[in-house]
Design an enzyme around this catalytic site. Structure first.
Site, short mmCIF file in Angstrom:
data_model
loop_
_atom_site.label_atom_id
_atom_site.label_comp_id
_atom_site.label_asym_id
_atom_site.label_seq_id
_atom_site.Cartn_x
_atom_site.Cartn_y
_atom_site.Cartn_z
N THR A 1 0.78 -1.31 -0.19
CA THR A 1 0.07 0.11 0.02
C THR A 1 0.89 1.19 0.04
O THR A 1 0.65 2.11 -0.91
CB THR A 1 -1.05 0.05 1.24
OG1 THR A 1 -1.68 -1.37 1.45
CG2 THR A 1 -1.93 1.25 1.28
N LYS B 1 8.21 1.63 11.97
CA LYS B 1 8.39 2.23 13.46
C LYS B 1 8.73 0.88 14.55
O LYS B 1 9.64 0.96 15.29
CB LYS B 1 7.16 2.55 14.00
CG LYS B 1 5.92 1.75 14.19
CD LYS B 1 4.87 2.27 13.52
CE LYS B 1 3.89 1.04 13.19
NZ LYS B 1 3.09 1.49 11.99
N VAL C 1 5.93 7.56 12.28
CA VAL C 1 5.16 8.01 13.46
C VAL C 1 3.97 9.11 12.97
O VAL C 1 4.38 10.09 12.41
CB VAL C 1 6.03 8.73 14.54
CG1 VAL C 1 5.37 9.08 15.67
CG2 VAL C 1 7.15 7.75 14.94
N GLY D 1 1.77 8.79 10.57
CA GLY D 1 1.27 8.93 9.21
C GLY D 1 1.81 10.29 8.49
O GLY D 1 2.92 10.57 8.51
N LYS E 1 5.58 3.73 18.87
CA LYS E 1 5.85 5.13 18.31
C LYS E 1 6.31 6.04 19.39
O LYS E 1 6.58 6.98 19.37
CB LYS E 1 4.48 5.64 17.56
CG LYS E 1 4.07 4.75 16.35
CD LYS E 1 2.51 4.83 15.99
CE LYS E 1 2.18 4.28 14.88
NZ LYS E 1 0.67 3.97 14.88
#
Lengths: 433, 433
Positions: A12, A104, A131, A133, A204
């Site tokens: 993706t 991450k 972290v 997006g 994160k």
């Protein structure tokens, strides 16, 4: 200037990166003088590899072949996995490439080796996409806030959990139903453990804590509590009290006392006052709230995951790598080394107010026993409410405490939950202010 | 590496910069290898100059002496004023210095000359502190979102106005009382015109529009409407409808039709749905909301002014200048040149829904006359309410329109306000979605 990219992983996010390079390529070339060309690509299967049309591009199913490829300037790791990519990233750095990753888990687990390696080789190891997006939180902490101490940080950093909690609050759904919804919509994995037990958030948070404090924070030394035990009843009770339930990543530095300067980082569900800026962050959105020493409180909200938001952050790193100013985050990168470990406080030391939901038998003397144990541990009660329920064997008792030490509360609850008048494990939520 | 600073202006922000350099100096030296030293300073009067203790520092009351000083690497302009600093900045750039400024008026007015000069000389002209105080919006647009088109932008960018509107909403104060409050607290100047008529916001919006679209947007070609005419009654009406009144800076790019790609930038008071993320931005806070093509919607909220927040942004620019990667924003800087002017749409072309508050005589036929004129201009009505009031000579009539063109509404209102049954100029607010 031509910048040759080697990409591993065309899932993706990888496809999102191809799409944005396609869209923005002419602009980068014209306005920034940067010509990106994909010279090597690795993916599983011919169909995925066919997404890169250029016949001159080297195609392989071996990530190391990309990492070691002599005609690659920037190695882009988008395959995921917490262990396997380590060797690829090492090979890429050792062969003089900058590295951009969205991984991450890799960085949380192996960052203490990878960042010093990058610094030693004078190469960039960039991770804006790892972290939050599409939220530019890494660069904000590394560069924009460099005139500040970060006094505290709270984040909604796992979209799956925030979606589930939002559904539970808005639609009065149970946890199980909300999780099933999230799975149906692709917001949660078939095995949701990693998200809902707080591990993704903890990875994160450890990276954010390291960035915020310039010290290496090892996620293996931190505590994560997820949302598995948050019930519809807790959310309803919180609502009546004027609060929202959110899964927060919290990073704080003890301001004074014998722990002064030590860092507490953890993930746990909290009660947030409805007027708090983080309380209105709904659904799959992410947000990071920073308490800074000079810039004041700062909030960044945006899409915490997804194809294009994540790809957007990868692209911003590609530009930084292309400009090749190796100095620009070498300082920050060097923070992530075992030799520069943060002095961590355990969650035992956390001091806050607590929400406790006990499940008790409706029998005289219950409250006096429970409050007696709390008192023995020095925990003072701010409010107590026992709701009349149909089932006299399972009466919810809500207790709000004044500020207390986490360890004291846990010790008291161990005693309380051992009482024969207590029918289920007491649920704990903390307040966040 | 030693970086020699020449600072002009030791007022509030200048003192904040001294304070942060003091606090963070050891960290910059140790972690980033950057040693900042103030080698020249200019301020009005000996007392201000005495704030820099170093006896080796060159002290003057002549800004040009700092701009031309041979032992300065970075010229820091914190004096303010929209015209005088132009010559200083030019001199600094011509003598090979990077420039850091917090001066939005200077850049809005003279940026089209100064940015190309900086690009031609290969020097940085940095201005994170000029827009949004401590919010890192300039770097976010220039660097973090470089994989995106900015499809739209809305900002609360003048703390004075947001404070006044918040006071009016929360405390039901009149505009005059809220302004007096703001002046008492130092949030508004004795002559508040520049803030409350939207000019300060417009300067910032023109800079944001340029950054967002990579084209020069001249503020002199944009429209500003301030909050002088927003009344307590409008805020109450908005509230009843479920909206907050905010002074927004809006930048949009026409998505389709014959105007496709043209840019509309303006400042005006709007009605914002209460659930909109910008609606909860209260008091002197600033916020920028971005609609991006890849990263999705993004919100940054923080302190838009003040000594340390502004100084925090200056410091982040000092680090960029120190690292001296002249390439890093040369692309963006070149956007600001008259030869690269944006194709602007006038606010006449804005299409949105409108809130109109007419002040009419309570007499039969008023509504039919008014609605007739609106209909003649092709404006269709979504809702109309006439409130019973004590004063039959001054009845407020609230009309909400469907989407209509700004020019059509203005033409209709010119006719309506000329009617003898209309007692005061009709108040206009626009909706923002």
């Amino acid at each position: 200037m031509e910048i040759r990219l080697g990409i591993v992983g065309l899932g993706t996010v990888g496809q999102g990166v191809l799409e944005l390079l396609e869209r923005q390529g002419a602009f980068y070339s014209k306005s920034l003088g940067l010509d990106f060309r994909i010279t090597a690509v690795c993916a599983r299967g011919e169909k995925a590899l066919a997404r890169v049309a250029d016949p001159a591009c080297f195609k392989t199913q071996d990530p190391l072949a990309v990492a070691n490829h002599p005609e690659v300037d920037v190695f882009v790791e988008l395959a995921g996995g917490e262990d396997a990519p380590k060797a690829w990233v090492e090979a890429a750095l050792k062969s003089g490439k900058h590295v951009v990753t969205a991984n991450k888990a890799l960085l949380a687990k192996h960052g203490a080796e990878l960042f010093p390696l990058a610094a030693a080789r004078g190469r960039q190891l960039l991770f804006e996409a790892a972290v939050g997006g599409g939220i530019p939180i890494v660069r904000t902490l590394q560069e924009s806030l460099i005139g500040n101490d970060i006094e505290g940080l709270a984040c909604i950093i796992n979209g799956t959990c925030n979606y589930i909690l939002t559904q539970m609050a808005v639609n009065k759904e149970s946890f199980a139903d909300a999780l099933a919804d999230a799975q149906r919509l692709g917001y949660a994995e078939a095995d949701p453990t990693f998200d809902i037990d707080g591990w993704d958030a903890l990875h994160k948070v450890s990276l954010l804590a390291s960035l915020a404090h310039g010290k290496y924070v090892d996620y293996r030394r931190l505590t994560a509590e997820g949302i598995r035990n948050v019930s519809a009843l807790d959310i309803r009770m919180a609502e009546e009290l004027g609060y929202e339930v959110k899964l927060l990543g919290v990073v704080e530095r003890a301001p004074s006392g014998e722990s002064a300067g030590r860092i507490l980082a953890a993930v746990y569900p909290v009660l947030l006052e409805r007027a708090h800026q983080l309380a209105s962050v709904q659904g799959v959105l992410n947000a990071v709230y920073l308490k800074t020493s000079a810039a004041g409180p700062l909030l960044l909200t945006g899409a915490g995951a997804g194809k294009l938001p994540t790809a957007s952050s990868v692209l911003s790193d590609l530009i930084v790598a292309a400009r090749c100013d190796a100095s620009s985050s070498a300082g920050a990168n060097a923070f992530f080394s075992a030799g520069n470990a943060a002095d961590l406080l355990s969650i035992d030391e956390l001091e806050t107010e607590f929400y406790l939901r006990l499940t008790a038998v409706d029998r005289p003397g219950v409250l006096s026993k429970v409050t007696g144990i709390l008192g023995d541990h020095g925990i003072s009660i701010r409010a107590l409410s026992q709701k009349p329920e149909h089932d006299a064997e399972n009466v919810p008792v809500i207790i709000l405490t004044h500020t207390a030490k986490n360890l004291d509360v846990m010790r008291a609850l161990a005693e309380i939950d051992a009482l024969d008048i207590i029918r289920d494990r007491t649920r704990v939520l903390r307040f966040y202010k």
